[in-house]
Design an enzyme around this catalytic site. Structure first.
Site, PDB file in Angstrom:
ATOM      1  N   ARG A 109       0.954  -1.211   0.210  1.00 26.38           N
ATOM      2  CA  ARG A 109      -0.067  -0.106  -0.043  1.00 26.38           C
ATOM      3  C   ARG A 109       0.829   1.400  -0.166  1.00 26.38           C
ATOM      4  NH1 ARG A 109      -5.328  -1.654   2.346  1.00 26.38           N
ATOM      5  NH2 ARG A 109      -5.325  -3.847   1.369  1.00 26.38           N
ATOM      6  N   GLU A 135       0.835   4.039   1.330  1.00 30.22           N
ATOM      7  CA  GLU A 135       0.303   4.894   2.123  1.00 30.22           C
ATOM      8  C   GLU A 135       1.087   6.213   2.051  1.00 30.22           C
ATOM      9  OE1 GLU A 135      -2.639   4.155   3.788  1.00 30.22           O
ATOM     10  OE2 GLU A 135      -2.478   2.016   3.662  1.00 30.22           O
ATOM     11  N   ARG A 139      -0.037   2.821  12.620  1.00 27.01           N
ATOM     12  CA  ARG A 139      -0.629   1.520  12.141  1.00 27.01           C
ATOM     13  C   ARG A 139      -0.827   1.436  10.744  1.00 27.01           C
ATOM     14  NH1 ARG A 139      -7.020   1.570  12.811  1.00 27.01           N
ATOM     15  NH2 ARG A 139      -7.564   3.460  11.646  1.00 27.01           N
ATOM     16  N   HIS A 140       0.042   2.091  10.005  1.00 31.12           N
ATOM     17  CA  HIS A 140       0.093   1.824   8.766  1.00 31.12           C
ATOM     18  C   HIS A 140       1.489   1.633   8.131  1.00 31.12           C
ATOM     19  CE1 HIS A 140      -3.887   3.894   8.588  1.00 31.12           C
ATOM     20  NE2 HIS A 140      -4.018   3.088   7.779  1.00 31.12           N
ATOM     21  N   GLU A 176      -9.081  -1.669  13.647  1.00 33.20           N
ATOM     22  CA  GLU A 176      -9.427  -2.352  12.689  1.00 33.20           C
ATOM     23  C   GLU A 176      -8.365  -3.452  12.684  1.00 33.20           C
ATOM     24  OE1 GLU A 176     -10.528  -0.612   9.053  1.00 33.20           O
ATOM     25  OE2 GLU A 176      -9.629  -2.544   7.860  1.00 33.20           O
ATOM     26  N   SER A 181     -10.964  -6.557   7.425  1.00 31.26           N
ATOM     27  CA  SER A 181     -12.306  -6.134   6.708  1.00 31.26           C
ATOM     28  C   SER A 181     -12.763  -7.366   5.923  1.00 31.26           C
ATOM     29  CB  SER A 181     -12.161  -4.753   6.059  1.00 31.26           C
ATOM     30  OG  SER A 181     -11.490  -5.055   4.869  1.00 31.26           O
ATOM     31  N   ARG A 238      -0.992  -5.926  12.452  1.00 34.97           N
ATOM     32  CA  ARG A 238      -2.010  -5.315  13.262  1.00 34.97           C
ATOM     33  C   ARG A 238      -2.282  -6.227  14.485  1.00 34.97           C
ATOM     34  NH1 ARG A 238      -5.757  -1.231  10.311  1.00 34.97           N
ATOM     35  NH2 ARG A 238      -4.373   0.068   9.328  1.00 34.97           N
TER      36      ARG A 238
HETATM   37  O1  4AD Z   1      -9.194  -3.083   4.918  1.00 38.53           O
HETATM   38  P1  4AD Z   1      -8.457  -3.683   3.599  1.00 38.53           P
HETATM   39  O2  4AD Z   1      -8.087  -2.835   2.804  1.00 38.53           O
HETATM   40  O3  4AD Z   1      -9.127  -4.907   3.029  1.00 38.53           O
HETATM   41  C1  4AD Z   1      -8.700  -5.496   1.859  1.00 38.53           C
HETATM   42  O4  4AD Z   1      -7.774  -5.773   1.502  1.00 38.53           O
HETATM   43  C2  4AD Z   1      -9.799  -6.498   1.400  1.00 38.53           C
HETATM   44  N1  4AD Z   1      -9.443  -7.012   0.153  1.00 38.53           N
HETATM   45  C3  4AD Z   1     -10.082  -7.379   2.267  1.00 38.53           C
HETATM   46  C4  4AD Z   1     -11.180  -8.487   2.108  1.00 38.53           C
HETATM   47  O5  4AD Z   1     -11.211  -9.662   1.976  1.00 38.53           O
HETATM   48  N2  4AD Z   1     -12.283  -7.824   1.816  1.00 38.53           N
HETATM   49  O6  4AD Z   1      -7.138  -4.454   4.449  1.00 38.53           O
HETATM   50  C5  4AD Z   1      -7.344  -5.736   5.213  1.00 38.53           C
HETATM   51  C6  4AD Z   1      -6.567  -5.674   6.458  1.00 38.53           C
HETATM   52  C7  4AD Z   1      -7.135  -4.291   7.376  1.00 38.53           C
HETATM   53  O7  4AD Z   1      -8.343  -4.595   8.297  1.00 38.53           O
HETATM   54  C8  4AD Z   1      -5.682  -4.053   8.234  1.00 38.53           C
HETATM   55  O8  4AD Z   1      -5.738  -4.956   9.416  1.00 38.53           O
HETATM   56  C9  4AD Z   1      -4.704  -4.509   7.313  1.00 38.53           C
HETATM   57  O9  4AD Z   1      -5.397  -5.239   6.127  1.00 38.53           O
HETATM   58  N3  4AD Z   1      -4.080  -3.100   6.661  1.00 38.53           N
HETATM   59  C10 4AD Z   1      -2.959  -2.632   6.938  1.00 38.53           C
HETATM   60  N4  4AD Z   1      -2.028  -3.166   7.846  1.00 38.53           N
HETATM   61  C11 4AD Z   1      -0.845  -2.245   7.742  1.00 38.53           C
HETATM   62  N5  4AD Z   1      -0.634  -1.322   7.039  1.00 38.53           N
HETATM   63  C12 4AD Z   1      -1.561  -0.957   6.221  1.00 38.53           C
HETATM   64  N6  4AD Z   1      -1.087   0.214   5.355  1.00 38.53           N
HETATM   65  C13 4AD Z   1      -2.630  -1.462   6.155  1.00 38.53           C
HETATM   66  N7  4AD Z   1      -3.885  -1.354   5.237  1.00 38.53           N
HETATM   67  C14 4AD Z   1      -4.554  -2.544   5.922  1.00 38.53           C
END
Ligand code: 4AD
Length: 428
Positions: free
Chosen positions: A200, A202, A208-209, A351, A354, A402
């Site tokens: 990502r 970001e 937390r990212h 979170e 998701s 996380r």
């Molecule tokens: O919420 P996200 O973006 O969901 C998906 O990627 C969907 N495809 C999942 C699905 O099956 N529907 O990312 C899922 C999880 C988040 O809840 C969070 O725990 C983690 O990935 N996450 C990160 N962890 C660390 N750094 C980041 N930049 C994150 N972005 C998401």
């Protein structure tokens, strides 16, 4: 070869015995020219080694040598196990080693760029959590898959991607295995999971990212209701937390000493609240949030506290989110298309997951993609894979860093990673 002893196995039963250990010099304290303490660490176990000048074994030069060692240097210590008069603070082992011989195998540079102590401890949780994830899903009939990380475009909408040049074609690093894990379900796999890197780009620098993290992804056929997916989350995480509590006591104690935290509270049957119930709880506490919008980080945190007070748990599922705040592939609710068959999962108000039921009907999927402003041509092969008998299905994605951070109540996600990648860090 000589007989080596693991630091983690040094105990009172070995008292008076001569042992040989190898580890990293974690802390060095000189008391006088005649005495010094050296804490030696092997993985997550530490022991205090005592150097006292005596005629037979320890010279003043040796004490001086020990005092001059740099932290994290690799040392071999031969000495006699002894039981200290007072309990020892700050080491995992409750016995000491009276040093007779000390060798430095490799001197470490000062100013080590990463915190090995933090990393070693949470790495253990990390590895165990990953292990239980795999084991649990395999035992429930899921098949492990690997999907490409070099992909043509984004899958999670808004979130930024790392762009790259794929032999002349524009491409990017995968934001999630989302589209591919769904295509595996269309291909008749039934239930799949993946453990893999997720990227990502970001922009924001937060606690937390990360720009690269370990994603645990699950996708499965649904028979009647997307709660079947929540049931898997429920069983999987209760098993994971139980396992960590039972099998990582030492590491958790060690993290607790450095950074005291309350053990995670979780119920045998994970609490499930609707998004609107959450909105209502916040409203009663005087916080107004948009019932068709998303919760911001602050609101999520507050809700975490309210849930803990009312239901005595730090772990819960919030479901039936507004459709507008979920990705295009999310299934709208049958009875109210302003909401969706989706959920987020929280630990201590943050979170970790998701998930959702996905749209498996190609016409609806096309409509949803268009409504979300996606150029349908760019996802044509994805949509086509639903034209050949796609079963109803759903799944979820977990950020492993996380989970570890929040389980141990660490204040920063970087502490869960040996080599964290964030917007400001590419090396090491
Ligand atoms: O919420 P996200 O973006 O969901 C998906 O990627 C969907 N495809 C999942 C699905 O099956 N529907 O990312 C899922 C999880 C988040 O809840 C969070 O725990 C983690 O990935 N996450 C990160 N962890 C660390 N750094 C980041 N930049 C994150 N972005 C998401």
């Amino acid at each position: 070869g000589r007989q080596w002893t693991e630091i983690g196995s040094l105990d009172a039963e070995l008292a008076e015995r001569t042992v040989l250990i190898r580890g990293a010099a974690q802390a060095i304290r000189s008391v006088s020219k005649k005495m010094a303490f050296l804490v030696v660490r092997q993985y997550v176990s530490t022991v205090q080694c005592v150097l006292v000048v005596n005629k037979e074994w320890v010279s003043p030069q040796m004490v001086k040598f020990a005092t001059g060692l740099s932290k994290e240097s690799i040392v071999d210590v031969e000495g006699v196990v002894s039981i200290p008069k007072d309990p020892i603070k700050g080491t995992t082992q409750q016995v000491e080693v009276q040093v007779r011989k000390l060798y430095c195998i490799n001197r470490a540079m000062p100013n080590l760029p990463i915190n090995i102590e933090d990393a070693a401890r949470s790495e253990m949780e990390f590895e165990k959590a990953e292990q239980i994830f795999r084991r649990f899903l395999l035992s429930e009939g899921f098949v492990g898959i690997h999907t490409p990380k070099l992909v043509p475009g984004s899958s999670e909408g808004g979130a930024a991607v790392f762009k790259l040049d794929y032999k002349g074609q524009p491409a990017c690093l995968a934001q999630s295995p989302q589209l591919y894990k769904q295509m595996a379900i269309c291909g008749g796999f039934g239930r799949v999971f993946e453990v893999g890197s997720v990227f990502r780009a970001e922009d924001s620098y937060t606690h937390r990212h990360l720009c690269e993290f370990v994603g645990l992804d699950v996708e499965m056929e649904i028979k009647e209701h997307y709660f079947e997916v929540c049931d898997v989350v429920d069983r999987l995480f209760v098993a994971m937390f139980d396992y960590l509590n039972e099998n990582c006591k030492k590491e958790l104690d060690s993290i607790n000493r450095q950074n005291p935290f309350e053990p995670l509270k979780y119920l045998r049957n994970t609490l499930r609240l609707t998004f609107l119930e959450g909105v209502e709880m916040l409203k009663e506490a005087g916080i107004e949030v948009d019932p068709f919008g998303d919760l911001n980080t602050e609101a999520e945190k507050t809700l975490g506290r309210l849930v803990r007070e009312k239901y005595d748990t730090d772990f819960y599922i919030l479901y039936r989110y507004p459709l507008a705040v979920r990705p295009f592939y999310t299934m709208p609710c049958y009875d109210d298309p302003a909401y969706s068959n989706s959920f987020d999962v929280f630990i201590r108000g943050e979170e970790i997951i998701s998930g959702a039921q996905r749209v498996h009907l190609p016409e609806l999927l096309t409509k949803r993609a268009e409504a979300c402003g996606i150029d349908v041509k760019t996802i044509a092969t994805y949509i086509d894979s639903f034209r050949y008998g796609a079963p109803p299905h759903g799944g979820f994605g977990v950020g492993l860093e996380r989970v570890v951070m929040l389980f141990c109540a660490l204040n920063n996600i970087r502490k869960t990673s040996l080599f964290p990648r964030d917007p400001q860090r590419l090396v090491p």
